[in-house]
Design a protein around this motif. Sequence first.
Motif, PDB file in Angstrom:
ATOM      1  N   TRP A  99       1.126   5.696  -9.103  1.00 46.21           N
ATOM      2  CA  TRP A  99       0.745   4.410  -8.521  1.00 46.21           C
ATOM      3  C   TRP A  99       0.296   3.436  -9.610  1.00 46.21           C
ATOM      4  CZ3 TRP A  99       1.512   2.332  -3.889  1.00 46.21           C
ATOM      5  CH2 TRP A  99       0.889   1.108  -3.619  1.00 46.21           C
ATOM      6  N   CYS A 100      -0.397   3.944 -10.601  1.00 44.60           N
ATOM      7  CA  CYS A 100      -0.978   3.107 -11.647  1.00 44.60           C
ATOM      8  C   CYS A 100      -0.004   2.805 -12.794  1.00 44.60           C
ATOM      9  CB  CYS A 100      -2.229   3.774 -12.202  1.00 44.60           C
ATOM     10  SG  CYS A 100      -3.520   4.020 -10.947  1.00 44.60           S
ATOM     11  N   HIS A 125      -5.375   6.088 -14.184  1.00 42.84           N
ATOM     12  CA  HIS A 125      -6.232   5.902 -13.010  1.00 42.84           C
ATOM     13  C   HIS A 125      -6.465   4.407 -12.800  1.00 42.84           C
ATOM     14  CE1 HIS A 125      -8.815   7.333  -9.843  1.00 42.84           C
ATOM     15  NE2 HIS A 125      -9.653   6.371 -10.169  1.00 42.84           N
ATOM     16  N   CYS A 126      -6.425   3.997 -11.551  1.00 40.15           N
ATOM     17  CA  CYS A 126      -6.673   2.606 -11.190  1.00 40.15           C
ATOM     18  C   CYS A 126      -7.026   2.588  -9.691  1.00 40.15           C
ATOM     19  CB  CYS A 126      -5.436   1.735 -11.448  1.00 40.15           C
ATOM     20  SG  CYS A 126      -4.017   2.169 -10.416  1.00 40.15           S
ATOM     21  N   LYS A 127      -7.353   1.419  -9.207  1.00 43.06           N
ATOM     22  CA  LYS A 127      -7.586   1.285  -7.772  1.00 43.06           C
ATOM     23  C   LYS A 127      -6.252   1.598  -7.074  1.00 43.06           C
ATOM     24  CE  LYS A 127      -9.401  -1.825  -4.329  1.00 43.06           C
ATOM     25  NZ  LYS A 127      -9.917  -3.127  -3.999  1.00 43.06           N
ATOM     26  N   ASN A 128      -6.311   2.449  -6.028  1.00 40.23           N
ATOM     27  CA  ASN A 128      -5.073   2.905  -5.390  1.00 40.23           C
ATOM     28  C   ASN A 128      -5.298   3.193  -3.905  1.00 40.23           C
ATOM     29  OD1 ASN A 128      -5.566   5.946  -4.930  1.00 40.23           O
ATOM     30  ND2 ASN A 128      -6.320   5.566  -7.001  1.00 40.23           N
ATOM     31  N   LYS A 165       5.833   1.852 -10.904  1.00 41.28           N
ATOM     32  CA  LYS A 165       5.340   2.928 -10.036  1.00 41.28           C
ATOM     33  C   LYS A 165       6.467   3.679  -9.335  1.00 41.28           C
ATOM     34  CE  LYS A 165       4.007   0.118  -6.053  1.00 41.28           C
ATOM     35  NZ  LYS A 165       2.897  -0.410  -5.297  1.00 41.28           N
ATOM     36  N   LYS A 171       0.825  -1.210   0.000  1.00 40.08           N
ATOM     37  CA  LYS A 171       0.000   0.000   0.000  1.00 40.08           C
ATOM     38  C   LYS A 171       0.862   1.263   0.000  1.00 40.08           C
ATOM     39  CE  LYS A 171      -4.174  -1.814   1.955  1.00 40.08           C
ATOM     40  NZ  LYS A 171      -5.438  -1.320   1.473  1.00 40.08           N
ATOM     41  N   VAL A 215      -1.678   9.344  -8.032  1.00 41.22           N
ATOM     42  CA  VAL A 215      -2.458   8.192  -8.504  1.00 41.22           C
ATOM     43  C   VAL A 215      -1.880   7.693  -9.826  1.00 41.22           C
ATOM     44  CG1 VAL A 215      -4.714   7.473  -9.411  1.00 41.22           C
ATOM     45  CG2 VAL A 215      -4.577   8.762  -7.265  1.00 41.22           C
TER      46      VAL A 215
END
Length: 172
Positions: A104-105, A126-129, A109, A45, A101
Amino acid sequence: GKYIFEGGNLQKVEKEGNSYVFINLTEASSALERKKILKNIPDNKLFVYGQSNENYIDVITDIDCRYCQKFHQDIPIYLENGIKVRYLVLARKRSVKSKIVSAWCAKNKNGAFTLLKSRKEIKKKHCKNPIEYHQNIISNLGISSTPTIFLPNGNLILGYKSPKEIIEKIKN
């Protein structure tokens, strides 16, 4: 007396030789709580550089902070000394959050995050982050300045310090 309040902190007074020393009980308690919070954050995370599970630091950073950028340039020194750096990223502005974000995506990364730290542009994605999760943890820790560095024992260091100073504190 054995205890005093000084600057909002409970201090224990102990005699050491011919003088007295103060032990900050408030800070000691806070360090334990910070350690517990940070220890429960899984590496997946965070933006993580390095491998060590014993020698590590947790750093609250901001991509626009000049001292945070200077700290990031020191990452190779930490890695050479076997110290893992785990980043939580503070995003005060929506535009900054969007950049984080995107990092992260990205396929790489850490590489994208390093580009942001170098004030370079990266492709918007964009993605789940976990970036909102970062904001919640930072808020729970009561931190509003960057960089803030947490040692493995939960002690904190406010502001930029040289790698030598931080490595010395970790190893001792």
